[in-house]
Design an enzyme around this catalytic site. Structure first.
Site, PDB file in Angstrom:
ATOM      1  N   ASP A  50       0.832  -1.209   0.000  1.00  0.00           N
ATOM      2  CA  ASP A  50       0.000   0.000   0.000  1.00  0.00           C
ATOM      3  C   ASP A  50       0.872   1.266   0.000  1.00  0.00           C
ATOM      4  O   ASP A  50       1.996   1.248   0.498  1.00  0.00           O
ATOM      5  CB  ASP A  50      -0.907  -0.022   1.242  1.00  0.00           C
ATOM      6  CG  ASP A  50      -2.092   0.921   1.103  1.00  0.00           C
ATOM      7  OD1 ASP A  50      -2.385   1.359  -0.031  1.00  0.00           O
ATOM      8  OD2 ASP A  50      -2.726   1.219   2.134  1.00  0.00           O
ATOM      9  N   HIS A  54       2.446   3.843  -8.898  1.00  0.00           N
ATOM     10  CA  HIS A  54       2.194   2.433  -9.230  1.00  0.00           C
ATOM     11  C   HIS A  54       3.381   1.845 -10.010  1.00  0.00           C
ATOM     12  O   HIS A  54       3.783   0.704  -9.802  1.00  0.00           O
ATOM     13  CB  HIS A  54       0.906   2.294 -10.039  1.00  0.00           C
ATOM     14  CG  HIS A  54      -0.323   2.630  -9.245  1.00  0.00           C
ATOM     15  ND1 HIS A  54      -0.555   2.135  -7.981  1.00  0.00           N
ATOM     16  CD2 HIS A  54      -1.392   3.437  -9.526  1.00  0.00           C
ATOM     17  CE1 HIS A  54      -1.714   2.599  -7.518  1.00  0.00           C
ATOM     18  NE2 HIS A  54      -2.239   3.393  -8.435  1.00  0.00           N
ATOM     19  N   LEU A  81      11.132 -20.021  -5.320  1.00  0.00           N
ATOM     20  CA  LEU A  81      10.103 -19.218  -4.638  1.00  0.00           C
ATOM     21  C   LEU A  81       8.729 -19.382  -5.300  1.00  0.00           C
ATOM     22  O   LEU A  81       8.598 -19.281  -6.520  1.00  0.00           O
ATOM     23  CB  LEU A  81      10.506 -17.735  -4.696  1.00  0.00           C
ATOM     24  CG  LEU A  81       9.516 -16.749  -4.087  1.00  0.00           C
ATOM     25  CD1 LEU A  81       9.527 -16.814  -2.565  1.00  0.00           C
ATOM     26  CD2 LEU A  81       9.826 -15.315  -4.540  1.00  0.00           C
TER      27      LEU A  81
HETATM   28  C1  IPE Z   1      -5.354  -2.752  -0.331  1.00  0.00           C
HETATM   29  O1  IPE Z   1      -5.051  -1.403  -0.450  1.00  0.00           O
HETATM   30  C2  IPE Z   1      -5.322  -3.415  -1.659  1.00  0.00           C
HETATM   31  C3  IPE Z   1      -4.005  -3.562  -2.275  1.00  0.00           C
HETATM   32  C4  IPE Z   1      -2.867  -3.209  -1.766  1.00  0.00           C
HETATM   33  C5  IPE Z   1      -4.025  -4.191  -3.559  1.00  0.00           C
HETATM   34  P1  IPE Z   1      -6.186  -0.304  -0.551  1.00  0.00           P
HETATM   35  O2  IPE Z   1      -5.508   1.008  -0.624  1.00  0.00           O
HETATM   36  O3  IPE Z   1      -7.120  -0.630  -1.657  1.00  0.00           O
HETATM   37  O4  IPE Z   1      -6.945  -0.502   0.827  1.00  0.00           O
HETATM   38  P2  IPE Z   1      -7.888   0.469   1.653  1.00  0.00           P
HETATM   39  O5  IPE Z   1      -8.901   1.022   0.692  1.00  0.00           O
HETATM   40  O6  IPE Z   1      -7.015   1.555   2.210  1.00  0.00           O
HETATM   41  O7  IPE Z   1      -8.471  -0.381   2.732  1.00  0.00           O
HETATM   42  C1  IPE Z   2      -1.577   0.302  -3.424  1.00  0.00           C
HETATM   43  O1  IPE Z   2      -1.349   1.670  -3.390  1.00  0.00           O
HETATM   44  C2  IPE Z   2      -1.781  -0.209  -4.829  1.00  0.00           C
HETATM   45  C3  IPE Z   2      -3.136  -0.672  -5.108  1.00  0.00           C
HETATM   46  C4  IPE Z   2      -4.123  -0.696  -4.268  1.00  0.00           C
HETATM   47  C5  IPE Z   2      -3.394  -1.114  -6.457  1.00  0.00           C
HETATM   48  P1  IPE Z   2      -2.560   2.695  -3.349  1.00  0.00           P
HETATM   49  O2  IPE Z   2      -2.937   3.029  -4.749  1.00  0.00           O
HETATM   50  O3  IPE Z   2      -3.666   2.203  -2.500  1.00  0.00           O
HETATM   51  O4  IPE Z   2      -1.855   3.943  -2.678  1.00  0.00           O
HETATM   52  P2  IPE Z   2      -2.487   4.917  -1.603  1.00  0.00           P
HETATM   53  O5  IPE Z   2      -2.993   4.084  -0.459  1.00  0.00           O
HETATM   54  O6  IPE Z   2      -3.600   5.654  -2.286  1.00  0.00           O
HETATM   55  O7  IPE Z   2      -1.354   5.807  -1.207  1.00  0.00           O
HETATM   56 MG    MG Z   3      -4.114   2.396  -0.522  1.00  0.00          MG
END
Ligand code: IPE
Ligand code: IPE
Ligand code: MG
Length: 244
Positions: A14, A31, A125
Site C-alpha cells: 500500500d 504504481h 520461490l
Molecule cells: C489494499 O489497499 C489493496 C491492495 C494493496 C491491492 P487499498 O488502498 O485498496 O486498501 P484500503 O482502501 O485503504 O483499505
Molecule cells: C496500493 O497503493 C496499490 C493498489 C491498491 C493497487 P494505493 O494506490 O492504495 O496507494 P495509496 O494508499 O492511495 O497511497
Molecule cells: Mg491504498
C-alpha cells in the site's frame, strides 16, 4: 535473536498513490515505482530461500477507483508480467495468480496463463499475485465450488477445515508474517482464512520506498514474536485443532 522459521510472507503493498502525490506526480507514477519494488523484494526473498511470497496487487474493491486508474493498473499488470516473466523463470520462481480472474480481458488472461504455464514446474520461490482478490470472495467461491463438486456432495459428510481449504484459491502453508506498508492497520479483505494465525507487521514506509532493509526490520520483529496458536507454549506450526 531466535531463528524462527519463516517460510511464507504475505504483503499488502500500500501507499503507491501517496508516494507519488508527495512528489507532485500523478498516482500512476507511484504504481510504476511500486512494480520496481516488487521486482527487488522478489529477488531478495528468492535469495533468502523464503518458500512463498503472496502479494496483494488489486483488490475486488479496487474497481471502485476512477476508471482511468483501474485501466492504468490493468495495463501495468500486463506490461509488467510480460517484462519480468523470463527473468523470474530463469530464477526458478513459480508464479500463480489468485482471485476472480474471469473479470479480466482475454489479453490479460492470456498473459497470466502463459506466465503460470511457463513457470509451473519451477521449484524455487512460490510467488502468488492476488488480483481482483477478496478474502470474502475466496470463501464464498470455495463454498460454491464445493457444492458443485459431485465427488464431495456425493459423500454427504460434514465439512472439515481440511476439506474446505482444498477449494480455496491458495492451499498449503498459511503466511507466517503479513507486512502492510503505508500505515493503515487493516486487512482490507486480504486472505481472511489464511491469515487466521499470521503475525501482523505494519510500517509507515510507503511501498515504493520499501526495500531489503525494511524487509529485514519486519523479519526481525517477527523473530521476536511468540507464536502460541492458542496453546501455552511457543510453536512454529499451526495446530490444526482450532478448527474442526
Ligand atoms: C489494499 O489497499 C489493496 C491492495 C494493496 C491491492 P487499498 O488502498 O485498496 O486498501 P484500503 O482502501 O485503504 O483499505
Ligand atoms: C496500493 O497503493 C496499490 C493498489 C491498491 C493497487 P494505493 O494506490 O492504495 O496507494 P495509496 O494508499 O492511495 O497511497
Ligand atoms: Mg491504498
Amino acid at each position: 535473536m531466535s531463528n524462527k522459521i519463516i517460510s511464507h510472507i504475505s504483503v499488502i503493498m500500500d501507499g503507491n498513490g501517496r508516494w507519488a502525490t508527495q512528489r507532485n506526480m500523478p498516482r500512476a507514477y507511484g504504481h510504476k515505482e511500486g512494480v520496481k519494488t516488487i521486482n527487488k523484494i522478489v529477488s531478495v526473498c528468492s535469495l533468502r530461500q523464503i518458500s512463498q511470497l503472496s502479494l496483494f496487487a488489486f483488490s475486488s474493491e479496487n474497481w471502485n477507483r476512477p476508471e482511468y486508474e483501474v485501466q492504468f493498473l490493468l495495463k501495468l499488470f500486463e506490461d509488467s508480467i510480460t517484462k519480468y516473466v523470463d527473468d523470474l523463470h530463469l530464477n526458478n520462481v513459480r508464479i500463480k495468480f489468485i482471485g476472480n480472474l474471469k473479470s479480466f480481458s482475454s489479453k490479460l488472461l492470456k498473459t497470466i496463463s502463459q506466465a503460470e504455464n511457463l513457470t509451473r514446474d519451477n521449484t524455487g520461490l512460490k510467488l502468488n499475485f492476488a488480483m481482483n482478490y477478496g478474502g470474502q470472495w475466496d470463501i464464498i467461491n470455495a463454498v460454491n465450488s464445493m457444492l458443485n463438486d459431485i465427488n464431495f456432495v456425493s459423500k454427504n459428510k460434514k465439512i472439515s477445515a481440511v476439506d474446505f481449504e482444498k477449494y480455496l484459491s491458495l492451499q498449503g502453508a498459511s503466511p507466517d508474517l503479513l507486512i502492510r506498508t503505508a500505515g493503515e492497520q487493516r486487512l482490507s479483505n486480504f486472505m481472511l482464512w489464511q491469515h487466521a494465525y499470521t503475525e501482523l507487521y505494519f510500517t509507515d514506509c510507503l511501498w515504493p520506498d520499501f526495500n531489503e532493509k525494511e524487509l529485514d526490520v519486519a523479519i526481525e520483529h517477527y523473530q521476536k514474536r511468540t507464536r502460541r496458536f492458542g496453546s501455552l507454549k511457543s510453536s512454529n506450526h499451526i495446530v490444526k485443532k482450532y478448527v474442526k
